[in-house]
Design a protein around this motif. Sequence first.
Motif, PDB file in Angstrom:
ATOM      1  N   ALA A  16      28.321  15.599   6.328  1.00 49.01           N
ATOM      2  CA  ALA A  16      28.379  15.792   4.728  1.00 49.01           C
ATOM      3  C   ALA A  16      29.774  15.684   4.182  1.00 49.01           C
ATOM      4  O   ALA A  16      30.629  16.172   4.967  1.00 49.01           O
ATOM      5  N   GLY A  17      30.130  14.916   3.327  1.00 49.51           N
ATOM      6  CA  GLY A  17      31.577  14.820   2.244  1.00 49.51           C
ATOM      7  C   GLY A  17      32.177  14.129   3.148  1.00 49.51           C
ATOM      8  O   GLY A  17      33.593  13.525   2.651  1.00 49.51           O
ATOM      9  N   MET A  18      31.918  13.397   4.169  1.00 52.19           N
ATOM     10  CA  MET A  18      33.027  12.367   5.114  1.00 52.19           C
ATOM     11  C   MET A  18      32.714  11.013   4.557  1.00 52.19           C
ATOM     12  O   MET A  18      31.617  10.620   3.993  1.00 52.19           O
ATOM     13  N   GLU A  19      33.508  10.235   4.944  1.00 55.67           N
ATOM     14  CA  GLU A  19      33.284   8.678   4.493  1.00 55.67           C
ATOM     15  C   GLU A  19      33.568   7.749   6.009  1.00 55.67           C
ATOM     16  O   GLU A  19      34.576   8.170   6.549  1.00 55.67           O
ATOM     17  N   SER A  20      32.943   6.812   6.188  1.00 58.34           N
ATOM     18  CA  SER A  20      32.704   5.983   7.218  1.00 58.34           C
ATOM     19  C   SER A  20      33.906   4.981   6.862  1.00 58.34           C
ATOM     20  O   SER A  20      33.546   4.336   6.223  1.00 58.34           O
ATOM     21  N   LYS A  21      34.723   4.620   7.616  1.00 59.36           N
ATOM     22  CA  LYS A  21      35.804   3.566   7.553  1.00 59.36           C
ATOM     23  C   LYS A  21      35.209   2.473   8.396  1.00 59.36           C
ATOM     24  O   LYS A  21      35.758   1.181   8.408  1.00 59.36           O
ATOM     25  N   LYS A  22      34.260   2.442   9.082  1.00 59.32           N
ATOM     26  CA  LYS A  22      33.695   1.248   9.790  1.00 59.32           C
ATOM     27  C   LYS A  22      32.825   0.322   8.992  1.00 59.32           C
ATOM     28  O   LYS A  22      32.229   0.751   7.997  1.00 59.32           O
ATOM     29  N   GLU A  23      32.914  -1.065   9.175  1.00 61.72           N
ATOM     30  CA  GLU A  23      32.095  -1.893   8.544  1.00 61.72           C
ATOM     31  C   GLU A  23      30.846  -2.129   9.274  1.00 61.72           C
ATOM     32  O   GLU A  23      30.663  -2.390  10.646  1.00 61.72           O
ATOM     33  N   VAL A  24      29.684  -2.030   8.708  1.00 62.66           N
ATOM     34  CA  VAL A  24      28.284  -2.262   9.390  1.00 62.66           C
ATOM     35  C   VAL A  24      27.794  -3.763   9.350  1.00 62.66           C
ATOM     36  O   VAL A  24      27.862  -4.707   8.377  1.00 62.66           O
TER      37      VAL A  24
END
Lengths: 396, 396
Positions: free
Chosen positions: A87-95
């Motif tokens: 929760a509240g985090m952001e993934s910097k990866k691209e799918v």
Amino acid sequence: MREFKQLTPYREALEMMLNDIKEIEEIEELPLDDALGRVLAEDVISLIDLPPFDRSAVDGYAVRAEDTFQAREYSPVELEVIDEITAGMESKKEVSNGKAVKLMTGNKMPKGANAVIEQEKVKREGNKIYVLRPVAPGQNVAFKGEDVKKGEVVLKKGQILRPQDLGLLKGIGIKRVTVKRRPKVGIIVTGDELIEEPDEEALNEGKILESNSAMLKALIRQYFGESIFYGVIPDDEELIGATLERAKCECDLVLITGGSAFGEKDYAHKFVNLLFHGTTIKPGRPIGYGERIFVMSGYPAAVFAQFHLYVKYALAKLSGANYKPTKVKARLKEKVPSSLGRHEFVKVYYENGEAVPIKKKGSGIMSALVESNAYLEIPEDSEGYKEGEEVWVVLY
Amino acid sequence: MREFKQLTPYREALEMMLNDIKEIEEIEELPLDDALGRVLAEDVISLIDLPPFDRSAVDGYAVRAEDTFQAREYSPVELEVIDEITAGMESKKEVSNGKAVKLMTGNKMPKGANAVIEQEKVKREGNKIYVLRPVAPGQNVAFKGEDVKKGEVVLKKGQILRPQDLGLLKGIGIKRVTVKRRPKVGIIVTGDELIEEPDEEALNEGKILESNSAMLKALIRQYFGESIFYGVIPDDEELIGATLERAKCECDLVLITGGSAFGEKDYAHKFVNLLFHGTTIKPGRPIGYGERIFVMSGYPAAVFAQFHLYVKYALAKLSGANYKPTKVKARLKEKVPSSLGRHEFVKVYYENGEAVPIKKKGSGIMSALVESNAYLEIPEDSEGYKEGEEVWVVLY
């Protein structure tokens, strides 16, 4: 007693009064916690999108929907989990093709992903998931601005603020709201027969305990206003005149009870340039209005009817409230006869679609008010309603 | 995420919760002016009769009805006016055969008189009046105790005080009322993703503005309680546990939002001995309750449904309020399908007997709450309602 030469029809008097009353201009800025029940003084426009970004509507795996189109229970599609966020985090990866990101409800959608698969709908093994059914593009995604769009009017001027309105305002980052100042409403109770404190001797001599002030203070509070009580004034022409003058200066609206008829001691109307005096309502016929002053009856049940038929609409107009009485369909449990030519205010007890008329007669009867929780209006051209008829009642 | 093994049916969970909650014992004594909306802690018994004496219900002449029985328009009965009194006065004269006393509405009936003739229905000449029509014994007389009898229960324990109740209390000489203390309700909002202040950068990174606290504070106030806000707590097991512990000591009821499901960071249920966790309601399924604590969803629309389906009844029970939701008949403007096995909370806009379902889906959608003013409940055994069907909606 002079009789009323002519009774002004209810609606005509209502319109005259409402045309005379002007909305209050003064505004106040309040923190949300103090704004429940207050009236918005201006449209509220959202400065942000809500959600502020595309986000997942479920706990699961963000994927490219196209990757799942071939997925079947007997031939699952395998995807690689390249990131996991909470929760509240952001993934910097691209799918990209064949990849997935594990995320939680509310998480921002990672780049490249356009759908989310609920976690209970896949099989997980190590860093692989097996998708058993296809998902459509957009599935389980809450799109940026789908709740509220930046620049959109979320609440309109005149809104009477409710819990959900305050929640929405907080959710779009608004901490203070601009509301109308509450109308100040003066209450003047007149009558030589009235006493304020219980006093057995006085009661035995024919005095009556005054009760309108307590009821009106609460009604005014319920309908957007705040009250100033000028006390119980004896039937003294000079005193009544002076009190009215003072109240008129200090208040947006003045209610004076008692002395609305034409008895020898009914002074109130002498000081007010009345737009109307005497309307077809029953009870409460002797009501008068002019110069932001309501000249009202002395009897509580008549005052109550006058308040609901006239004064509450005046308060809504003054405070700029977008107010409509709540009209509810009810089956009458007993017939209610009514006189032609009178706009009757009939107290009823409403419950689960049925309305029982409260039969006690007389404008002095207060217990009838207490037994009721709604009213039925019977206009001038009706002789009333039959038992079992469906009518509209207004909830207090 | 672990799934709920079994969902407790809505009503079963409601009953379990209500059985667990005990009415608050503490009471407060308040002046009438502060008592609007408060809950009576005991029956109120009138110490006086209302009216306290037989009194005239009109302005006119107190007479012996027998004297008027022969009165006809073509042969009026002549009576002598032996006294004239005004408001609040008492006539010491006795009305004997052929006599009358002029009095005003509310005046005590003079000895000997048993009826009053309206003044506009007689001809007056000097100290004589001419009666044109007979009056019946008791006509235009309000009898002692006909409104309220001494010793009668006028308002029952549990009454939520309304303006007319306060008026009646004042009218029978009661100046202070004994009401229940307001339940103290703690609000704990949890979630790493939540921020309290608008912050564009944080929002872009995936944070969300917290809105449940503003909505819950107002809902609690609307439903008999007062709130204590414990702030937005990050998803930290220890911190959540400590805050819950503190709130439990300080409050009669605690609402903790977020973390009601079984995600890795859903800690709330670990600290509470839950009577149920997961019910058939939709939205809001993951709700849990135990030890005066509601473990609620994070999404505003789910929280709103959980409040109306469970929490408001808990508040009514705590405060001893005789509360029933206002059920109103409405014709559905559009069909509302529902899943078997779910107790659905459907937001509608009610006006003049019609209900329009608010179609926006998703428990994150706050604008749908704002557009609605009522809700429709669809129980577990129903697949929903057809367009045009008559349903019961509950007004917020």
